[in-house]
Write a protein that holds these residues in place. Sequence first.
Motif, PDB file in Angstrom:
ATOM      1  N   MET A   1       0.727  -1.345   0.132  1.00 41.22           N
ATOM      2  CA  MET A   1      -0.262  -0.099   0.287  1.00 41.22           C
ATOM      3  C   MET A   1       0.695   1.003  -0.099  1.00 41.22           C
ATOM      4  N   ALA A   2       0.603   2.004  -0.741  1.00 44.57           N
ATOM      5  CA  ALA A   2       0.989   3.523  -1.520  1.00 44.57           C
ATOM      6  C   ALA A   2       1.166   4.398  -0.340  1.00 44.57           C
ATOM      7  N   ARG A   3       1.828   5.442   0.556  1.00 47.50           N
ATOM      8  CA  ARG A   3       1.448   6.131   1.593  1.00 47.50           C
ATOM      9  C   ARG A   3       1.357   7.707   1.278  1.00 47.50           C
ATOM     10  N   GLN A   4      -0.188   8.095   1.210  1.00 50.72           N
ATOM     11  CA  GLN A   4      -0.456   9.225   0.393  1.00 50.72           C
ATOM     12  C   GLN A   4       1.021  10.148   0.967  1.00 50.72           C
ATOM     13  N   ARG A   5       1.274  10.244   2.340  1.00 56.02           N
ATOM     14  CA  ARG A   5       1.811  11.343   3.238  1.00 56.02           C
ATOM     15  C   ARG A   5       3.347  11.168   2.199  1.00 56.02           C
ATOM     16  N   LEU A   6       3.640  10.169   2.147  1.00 59.79           N
ATOM     17  CA  LEU A   6       5.344  10.006   1.558  1.00 59.79           C
ATOM     18  C   LEU A   6       5.023  10.220   0.328  1.00 59.79           C
ATOM     19  N   GLY A   7       4.445  10.617  -0.936  1.00 57.61           N
ATOM     20  CA  GLY A   7       4.374  10.877  -2.067  1.00 57.61           C
ATOM     21  C   GLY A   7       4.943   9.546  -2.228  1.00 57.61           C
ATOM     22  N   GLN A   8       4.252   8.152  -2.496  1.00 59.60           N
ATOM     23  CA  GLN A   8       4.348   6.920  -2.959  1.00 59.60           C
ATOM     24  C   GLN A   8       4.165   7.052  -4.323  1.00 59.60           C
ATOM     25  N   HIS A   9       5.008   6.578  -5.081  1.00 61.96           N
ATOM     26  CA  HIS A   9       3.987   6.043  -6.473  1.00 61.96           C
ATOM     27  C   HIS A   9       5.380   4.909  -6.574  1.00 61.96           C
ATOM     28  N   PHE A  10       5.127   3.343  -6.546  1.00 63.24           N
ATOM     29  CA  PHE A  10       5.792   2.879  -7.260  1.00 63.24           C
ATOM     30  C   PHE A  10       5.740   1.972  -8.536  1.00 63.24           C
ATOM     31  N   ILE A 111      23.727   7.616  -7.913  1.00 60.44           N
ATOM     32  CA  ILE A 111      22.774   7.333  -7.525  1.00 60.44           C
ATOM     33  C   ILE A 111      21.450   7.604  -8.870  1.00 60.44           C
ATOM     34  N   TYR A 112      20.739   6.256  -8.061  1.00 59.92           N
ATOM     35  CA  TYR A 112      19.223   6.282  -8.991  1.00 59.92           C
ATOM     36  C   TYR A 112      18.269   6.659  -8.200  1.00 59.92           C
ATOM     37  N   GLY A 113      17.019   6.925  -8.179  1.00 57.10           N
ATOM     38  CA  GLY A 113      15.683   7.539  -7.194  1.00 57.10           C
ATOM     39  C   GLY A 113      14.500   7.768  -8.248  1.00 57.10           C
ATOM     40  N   ASN A 114      13.360   7.264  -6.905  1.00 56.98           N
ATOM     41  CA  ASN A 114      11.646   7.699  -7.975  1.00 56.98           C
ATOM     42  C   ASN A 114      11.765   8.732  -6.658  1.00 56.98           C
ATOM     43  N   LEU A 115      11.743   9.836  -7.071  1.00 53.14           N
ATOM     44  CA  LEU A 115      11.976  10.964  -5.740  1.00 53.14           C
ATOM     45  C   LEU A 115      10.527  11.098  -5.205  1.00 53.14           C
ATOM     46  N   PRO A 116       9.591  11.411  -4.821  1.00 48.51           N
ATOM     47  CA  PRO A 116       8.577  11.916  -4.145  1.00 48.51           C
ATOM     48  C   PRO A 116       8.952  13.481  -4.745  1.00 48.51           C
ATOM     49  N   TYR A 117       7.886  14.197  -5.624  1.00 50.70           N
ATOM     50  CA  TYR A 117       7.629  15.414  -6.559  1.00 50.70           C
ATOM     51  C   TYR A 117       7.704  16.300  -5.505  1.00 50.70           C
ATOM     52  N   TYR A 118       6.883  16.263  -4.142  1.00 47.01           N
ATOM     53  CA  TYR A 118       6.884  17.905  -3.041  1.00 47.01           C
ATOM     54  C   TYR A 118       8.553  17.918  -2.466  1.00 47.01           C
ATOM     55  N   ILE A 119       9.633  17.230  -2.618  1.00 47.32           N
ATOM     56  CA  ILE A 119      10.520  17.003  -1.941  1.00 47.32           C
ATOM     57  C   ILE A 119      11.648  17.054  -3.290  1.00 47.32           C
ATOM     58  N   HIS A 138      20.452   9.515 -11.530  1.00 47.21           N
ATOM     59  CA  HIS A 138      19.085   9.464 -12.579  1.00 47.21           C
ATOM     60  C   HIS A 138      18.184   9.231 -11.690  1.00 47.21           C
ATOM     61  N   ILE A 139      17.220  10.353 -11.722  1.00 54.05           N
ATOM     62  CA  ILE A 139      16.456  10.990 -11.100  1.00 54.05           C
ATOM     63  C   ILE A 139      14.948  10.218 -11.955  1.00 54.05           C
ATOM     64  N   VAL A 140      13.917   9.866 -11.450  1.00 56.10           N
ATOM     65  CA  VAL A 140      12.494   9.909 -11.807  1.00 56.10           C
ATOM     66  C   VAL A 140      11.563  11.429 -11.225  1.00 56.10           C
ATOM     67  N   ILE A 141      11.548  11.792 -12.077  1.00 57.27           N
ATOM     68  CA  ILE A 141      10.151  13.337 -10.615  1.00 57.27           C
ATOM     69  C   ILE A 141       8.904  13.465 -11.631  1.00 57.27           C
ATOM     70  N   GLN A 142       8.248  14.605 -11.719  1.00 61.03           N
ATOM     71  CA  GLN A 142       7.232  14.671 -12.112  1.00 61.03           C
ATOM     72  C   GLN A 142       8.124  16.067 -13.507  1.00 61.03           C
ATOM     73  N   GLN A 143       6.997  15.995 -14.807  1.00 62.68           N
ATOM     74  CA  GLN A 143       7.855  15.672 -16.062  1.00 62.68           C
ATOM     75  C   GLN A 143       8.206  17.086 -15.861  1.00 62.68           C
ATOM     76  N   GLU A 144       7.567  18.573 -14.848  1.00 65.90           N
ATOM     77  CA  GLU A 144       7.353  19.830 -15.476  1.00 65.90           C
ATOM     78  C   GLU A 144       8.421  20.518 -14.610  1.00 65.90           C
ATOM     79  N   VAL A 145       8.610  19.441 -13.333  1.00 66.26           N
ATOM     80  CA  VAL A 145      10.350  20.059 -12.606  1.00 66.26           C
ATOM     81  C   VAL A 145      11.469  19.658 -13.470  1.00 66.26           C
ATOM     82  N   ALA A 146      11.098  18.405 -14.628  1.00 63.49           N
ATOM     83  CA  ALA A 146      12.393  17.668 -15.469  1.00 63.49           C
ATOM     84  C   ALA A 146      12.513  18.370 -15.922  1.00 63.49           C
TER      85      ALA A 146
END
Length: 271
Positions: A1-10, A111-119, A138-146
């Motif tokens: 289960m993803a925790r919304q407060r942690l910004g988890q999107h697997f 570094i590789y990371g799937n980052l919480p978008y808000y931080i 190498h980071i997976v982030i919100q497209q707009e921020v990318a």
Amino acid sequence: MARQRLGQHFLSDENWQEEIAREIGVSRNTQNFFVPGEAKEFCWIEIGAGHGEMTQHLLSTGKPVIAVELDPPLAKRLEYLAEQRPNLTIHQGDVLKADLRALAAGRRIKIYGNLPYYITSPILHHFFETADLIDEIHIVIQQEVAFRLAAKPGTRDYGYLSVLTQYFSWPTVALKIPREAFSPPPEVGSALVSLKLPGEGAKLHIADEKKFLDFVKLCFAQKRKTLINNLRTVAEPETTRNALQALELGQSSRAEEISVAQLAKLFSNLL
């Protein structure tokens, strides 16, 4: 289960896991060749390892992998994988508090990371504090921020985060990733951004990087205002006019029009 407060999107889609793995050179399905000139003694630090979606790919390189995971239940699950893979170490905790230098234990870092978008921004700042040890991020982030990280002067997306990123690295938007690749799907599109270090800062020879970045923040404080107005707290308008003229820049120049190198010269001329 993803925790919304942690910004988890697997990253649940295996095809996209493979696409990313190939892009960063860690696919389990292809042979990973040693690149001439590449530091042999390096480790992978994975941020937000989740269920280990990408961890197995990183482990396939044979290099040490330190998986940083904030969520205790997920970190505990990853410990079972670590029992089977001697090159995997689990660090349960907040990446913003993690000592990357200590985790690397004398090795170079990728570094590789799937980052919480808000931080994303605070995490990048934290990475760059150890920039002297990092070869790739190498980071997976919100497209707009990318797009903002890789933006060029004179474009809508160019801002403080662009200058910060390009000062320390050379960013490339490597892949655009659809919402459906994640579980649960985020509300926005994502992208893989690859940062190769060092960036432009290596040739600018700025002695006080923190002071320079504070100066850049001030330049972008109000994007619609000219540099002369934004810099009033650190320089008289006439002084800024003369500095801009010396760089062959117009009196109405705004920060969004100025390259990293030009900002560095302006900083050196004013402070």
